[in-house]
Design a protein around this motif. Structure first.
Motif, PDB file in Angstrom:
ATOM      1  N   LYS A 419       0.816  -1.207   0.000  1.00 49.46           N
ATOM      2  CA  LYS A 419       0.000   0.000   0.000  1.00 49.46           C
ATOM      3  C   LYS A 419       0.853   1.262   0.000  1.00 49.46           C
ATOM      4  CE  LYS A 419      -2.720  -1.157   3.479  1.00 49.46           C
ATOM      5  NZ  LYS A 419      -3.797  -1.097   4.480  1.00 49.46           N
ATOM      6  N   THR A 420       1.982   1.211   0.694  1.00 48.80           N
ATOM      7  CA  THR A 420       2.809   2.421   0.820  1.00 48.80           C
ATOM      8  C   THR A 420       4.181   2.273   0.156  1.00 48.80           C
ATOM      9  OG1 THR A 420       3.245   1.578   3.052  1.00 48.80           O
ATOM     10  CG2 THR A 420       1.780   3.484   2.866  1.00 48.80           C
ATOM     11  N   ASP A 421       4.463   1.096  -0.391  1.00 48.01           N
ATOM     12  CA  ASP A 421       5.771   0.888  -1.028  1.00 48.01           C
ATOM     13  C   ASP A 421       5.644  -0.194  -2.106  1.00 48.01           C
ATOM     14  OD1 ASP A 421       8.464   0.723  -1.662  1.00 48.01           O
ATOM     15  OD2 ASP A 421       9.005  -0.433   0.131  1.00 48.01           O
ATOM     16  N   LYS A 422       5.073   0.222  -3.233  1.00 47.92           N
ATOM     17  CA  LYS A 422       4.815  -0.723  -4.326  1.00 47.92           C
ATOM     18  C   LYS A 422       6.089  -1.363  -4.861  1.00 47.92           C
ATOM     19  CE  LYS A 422       0.458   0.134  -6.654  1.00 47.92           C
ATOM     20  NZ  LYS A 422      -0.096   1.140  -5.719  1.00 47.92           N
ATOM     21  N   GLU A 423       7.138  -0.547  -4.949  1.00 52.76           N
ATOM     22  CA  GLU A 423       8.391  -1.013  -5.549  1.00 52.76           C
ATOM     23  C   GLU A 423       9.196  -1.907  -4.599  1.00 52.76           C
ATOM     24  OE1 GLU A 423       9.447   0.269  -8.727  1.00 52.76           O
ATOM     25  OE2 GLU A 423       7.360   0.968  -8.775  1.00 52.76           O
ATOM     26  N   GLY A 424       8.833  -1.874  -3.320  1.00 55.42           N
ATOM     27  CA  GLY A 424       9.586  -2.667  -2.350  1.00 55.42           C
ATOM     28  C   GLY A 424      10.960  -2.098  -2.033  1.00 55.42           C
ATOM     29  N   LEU A 425      11.074  -0.765  -2.051  1.00 58.43           N
ATOM     30  CA  LEU A 425      12.372  -0.126  -1.766  1.00 58.43           C
ATOM     31  C   LEU A 425      12.851  -0.439  -0.348  1.00 58.43           C
ATOM     32  CD1 LEU A 425      11.782   3.396  -3.408  1.00 58.43           C
ATOM     33  CD2 LEU A 425      12.950   1.378  -4.361  1.00 58.43           C
ATOM     34  N   PHE A 426      11.885  -0.488   0.564  1.00 59.95           N
ATOM     35  CA  PHE A 426      12.185  -0.781   1.967  1.00 59.95           C
ATOM     36  C   PHE A 426      12.778  -2.186   2.092  1.00 59.95           C
ATOM     37  CE2 PHE A 426      10.648  -2.343   6.158  1.00 59.95           C
ATOM     38  CZ  PHE A 426      11.167  -1.374   6.989  1.00 59.95           C
ATOM     39  N   ILE A 427      12.172  -3.126   1.388  1.00 61.05           N
ATOM     40  CA  ILE A 427      12.690  -4.504   1.404  1.00 61.05           C
ATOM     41  C   ILE A 427      14.086  -4.553   0.801  1.00 61.05           C
ATOM     42  CG2 ILE A 427      12.385  -6.805   0.393  1.00 61.05           C
ATOM     43  CD1 ILE A 427       9.325  -6.272   0.607  1.00 61.05           C
ATOM     44  N   ARG A 428      14.252  -3.849  -0.307  1.00 60.15           N
ATOM     45  CA  ARG A 428      15.569  -3.873  -0.989  1.00 60.15           C
ATOM     46  C   ARG A 428      16.667  -3.338  -0.084  1.00 60.15           C
ATOM     47  NH1 ARG A 428      14.002  -4.930  -6.386  1.00 60.15           N
ATOM     48  NH2 ARG A 428      11.807  -4.358  -6.614  1.00 60.15           N
ATOM     49  N   LYS A 429      16.309  -2.358   0.780  1.00 57.44           N
ATOM     50  CA  LYS A 429      17.315  -1.812   1.676  1.00 57.44           C
ATOM     51  C   LYS A 429      17.682  -2.799   2.787  1.00 57.44           C
ATOM     52  CE  LYS A 429      18.568   1.824   4.847  1.00 57.44           C
ATOM     53  NZ  LYS A 429      18.310   3.112   5.459  1.00 57.44           N
ATOM     54  N   TYR A 430      16.681  -3.366   3.434  1.00 54.49           N
ATOM     55  CA  TYR A 430      16.957  -4.164   4.634  1.00 54.49           C
ATOM     56  C   TYR A 430      17.125  -5.661   4.361  1.00 54.49           C
ATOM     57  CZ  TYR A 430      16.196   0.100   7.203  1.00 54.49           C
ATOM     58  OH  TYR A 430      16.306   1.373   7.679  1.00 54.49           O
ATOM     59  N   VAL A 431      16.676  -6.114   3.183  1.00 54.94           N
ATOM     60  CA  VAL A 431      16.931  -7.508   2.788  1.00 54.94           C
ATOM     61  C   VAL A 431      17.689  -7.453   1.465  1.00 54.94           C
ATOM     62  CG1 VAL A 431      15.883  -9.792   2.453  1.00 54.94           C
ATOM     63  CG2 VAL A 431      14.728  -8.116   3.883  1.00 54.94           C
ATOM     64  N   LEU A 434      17.661  -9.572  -1.806  1.00 57.14           N
ATOM     65  CA  LEU A 434      16.555  -9.530  -2.767  1.00 57.14           C
ATOM     66  C   LEU A 434      16.574  -8.274  -3.635  1.00 57.14           C
ATOM     67  CD1 LEU A 434      13.660 -10.714  -0.401  1.00 57.14           C
ATOM     68  CD2 LEU A 434      14.731 -12.058  -2.207  1.00 57.14           C
ATOM     69  N   LYS A 435      17.647  -7.488  -3.477  1.00 52.34           N
ATOM     70  CA  LYS A 435      17.725  -6.167  -4.103  1.00 52.34           C
ATOM     71  C   LYS A 435      17.387  -6.160  -5.586  1.00 52.34           C
ATOM     72  CE  LYS A 435      21.782  -4.291  -3.877  1.00 52.34           C
ATOM     73  NZ  LYS A 435      23.000  -3.866  -3.160  1.00 52.34           N
ATOM     74  N   LYS A 436      17.824  -7.205  -6.278  1.00 51.66           N
ATOM     75  CA  LYS A 436      17.662  -7.190  -7.736  1.00 51.66           C
ATOM     76  C   LYS A 436      16.389  -7.866  -8.219  1.00 51.66           C
ATOM     77  CE  LYS A 436      22.603  -6.882  -8.688  1.00 51.66           C
ATOM     78  NZ  LYS A 436      23.791  -7.767  -8.798  1.00 51.66           N
ATOM     79  N   TYR A 437      15.510  -8.222  -7.310  1.00 54.13           N
ATOM     80  CA  TYR A 437      14.274  -8.884  -7.720  1.00 54.13           C
ATOM     81  C   TYR A 437      13.362  -7.930  -8.478  1.00 54.13           C
ATOM     82  CZ  TYR A 437      14.270 -13.619  -5.950  1.00 54.13           C
ATOM     83  OH  TYR A 437      14.512 -14.955  -5.793  1.00 54.13           O
ATOM     84  N   PRO A 438      12.670  -8.436  -9.483  1.00 59.30           N
ATOM     85  CA  PRO A 438      11.670  -7.603 -10.155  1.00 59.30           C
ATOM     86  C   PRO A 438      10.557  -7.243  -9.171  1.00 59.30           C
ATOM     87  CG  PRO A 438      11.967  -9.724 -11.289  1.00 59.30           C
ATOM     88  CD  PRO A 438      12.752  -9.792 -10.034  1.00 59.30           C
TER      89      PRO A 438
END
Length: 501
Positions: A419-431, A434-438
């Motif tokens: 809802k607040t992070d469609k691109e998953g930027l937060f996930i890419r930072k802390y995990v 998974l940074k390069k996942y589509p």
DNA sequence: ATACACGTTGTCGCA
DNA sequence: TTGCGACAACGTGTA
């Protein structure tokens, strides 16, 4: 004969401003020409009892407190040991006649206070205790509610509606030379370094939130200057997964007492005054009132931090599962959003309130069916803003054990973050694995075809854990268990309180 | 006495 | 795209 002394015992009030108990001690020392000793007691096991980030925050806060006391021609005297054992010793050595302290409601402090107060009574030491960690005197709120705690937020608000909140006080008087002891410069009382505490600071990451009153007031002023932002603040509309915090992060400062809750209250009133503004429960003032709500509940409830023996807590048959608990705590559940939050918590010591909802629901009624008490202990270790009442109260809320009962409202570890992070930027930072996942698969990497996983350099089950449970399936089963637990609870209650005929 | 509305922060499917 | 009801609910205030 040693000159008589006055002691202020700092605990969860690591500040000079709005510290009435401290001012009482200063005045007493001045008026009677006694020695003033502001003290803090560090338990030798401190580094095993609180997490590294919080220990760092505490040491920073103590250093700042010492510096601020020195501006008043005083200083902080650090004592090492178990307070209930070491205080009687130094009270005798220093010929203490007067002790001031803040009222704290964490049972650990209450237990200590009983021992110390008994000693003081037997030894003619005058004790002054001040309510200054909360906006309201929570005990009198309970009294106003005929001795029972308010179980809803609205009820709490109605109880305090007409209560006047006193203006915060300033402590600015510089102490006379006569109030300094001969051992004023003794290094033994200095704030310990990490190495003196046998703590390896290099195990910590860069410090994101620096402890201390000075930093607290700076942060308060930065946010209070954004008047429009404050007046428009609505908690549910702030993001749990923004890269920089979407809320104030004043909580660690309030929990350590670096910032007075009462000062925060009056600053908010000032900013709101004459402007259209949001209201509790969603406003910033509402957030402060939530804290008061949980403090009231915690102070008036036996075993508030436990399920068994806690009269407000629904008894739910949680299952001990150390494997699940460990995976959750370390951010290895295989659900990227959950893992990102838990890793942020471990690294930085702070996560957004809604992020806490997500992971607390996941650990308990949502997915893993592990007791909220186990989760609360992990939070106690990792949170900079750990607070006994708020931690237990919020865990009960999220696990639908007390205050909140709509247990079919389950957070989805896949949908909620989107809802607040469609691109998953937060996930890419802390995990980062998974940074390069589509974007399509960032919340559900197990759904990515093998070729996509390989290209992204992270194969699920090899470089990142397989998901620990199937949320879609398990949360339905857990709802059934919740329903059964509620039914049992209801039966027990009606047995205990039969209808009078 | 009893009924009813309402409550900080869910998700999904369907219109 | 947005809005709504369904889904396994309890404490409190008001009518």
């Amino acid at each position: 004969m040693v000159a008589p002394s006055v002691v202020h015992w700092f605990r969860l009030d690591l500040r000079i401003h709005d510290n009435l108990a401290l001012r009482n001690a200063i005045n007493e020392a001045e008026n009677r020409s006694h020695i003033l000793r502001p003290i803090y007691v560090i338990h030798p096991e401190a580094k095993n009892r609180i997490g590294g980030n919080r220990l760092r925050f505490l040491i920073q806060s103590l250093n700042d407190l010492d510096a601020n006391l020195r501006k008043l021609n005083s200083r902080l005297y650090i004592l090492r040991g178990d307070a209930s054992k070491c205080l009687p010793k130094v009270f005798k050595k220093w010929n203490v006649k007067y002790l001031s302290l803040q009222v704290d409601i964490d049972p650990e402090y209450i237990k200590q206070d009983e021992v110390i107060e008994k000693y003081c009574e037997e030894n003619d030491i005058f004790v002054v205790k001040r309510v200054q960690h909360t906006v309201y005197d929570v005990h009198s709120v309970v009294k106003k509610n005929n001795g029972s705690i308010p179980l809803t937020y609205q009820k709490f608000l109605s109880l305090v509606k007409d209560t006047q909140v006193k203006e915060p006080i300033e402590v600015t008087k510089v102490l006379s030379e006569g109030c300094k002891p001969v051992d004023f410069d003794c290094k033994d009382y200095d704030v310990p370094t990490f190495s003196q505490l046998d703590f390896d600071e290099s195990s910590l990451l860069e410090c994101k939130y620096e402890g201390g009153e000075t930093e607290a007031l700076k942060r308060l002023n930065v946010y209070m200057a954004k008047k429009q932002w404050v007046c428009a603040f609505e908690k549910p509309n702030t993001s749990p997964n923004s890269i920089e915090p979407s809320t104030t992060v004043l909580s660690p400062y309030i929990s350590h007492g670096c910032l007075s809750a009462k000062l925060f209250y009056h600053k908010l009133k000032q900013v709101e005054s004459g402007n259209r503004h949001s209201e509790p429960p969603v406003s910033l003032m509402g957030q402060l009132m939530w804290r008061e709500f949980y403090y009231t509940a915690g102070s008036g409830t036996e075993n508030f931090d436990k399920m068994v023996g806690n009269p407000v807590c629904t008894q739910i048959p949680w299952k001990k599962n150390d494997e699940y608990l460990k995976a959750w705590a370390e951010g290895k559940t295989g659900y990227p959003f959950v893992d990102a939050i838990m890793r942020q918590l471990k690294q930085e010591g702070w996560i957004h309130h809604l992020a806490r909802h997500m992971v607390a629901c996941f650990l308990t009624r949502g997915d893993l069916w592990v007791s909220w008490e186990d989760g609360a202990k992990v939070f106690e270790d990792l949170l900079l803003d750990y607070d006994w009442s708020l931690n237990a109260g919020n865990w009960m809320w999220l696990s639908a054990s007390a205050f909140f009962y709509k247990y079919f409202r389950v957070y989805s570890p896949v949908a909620f973050g989107k809802k607040t992070d469609k691109e998953g930027l937060f996930i890419r930072k802390y995990v980062p694995e998974l940074k390069k996942y589509p974007t399509e698969y960032i919340y559900e990497p197990w759904k990515a075809p093998k070729s996509v996983q390989t290209t992204a350099g992270c194969v699920v089950g090899v470089d990142y854990p397989k998901r620990i449970v199937d949320h879609d399936k398990i949360h339905k089963e857990n709802m059934q268990k919740m329903s059964a637990a509620y039914k049992l609870n209801k039966e027990k209650k009606s047995l205990k309180r039969p209808r009078p005929d």
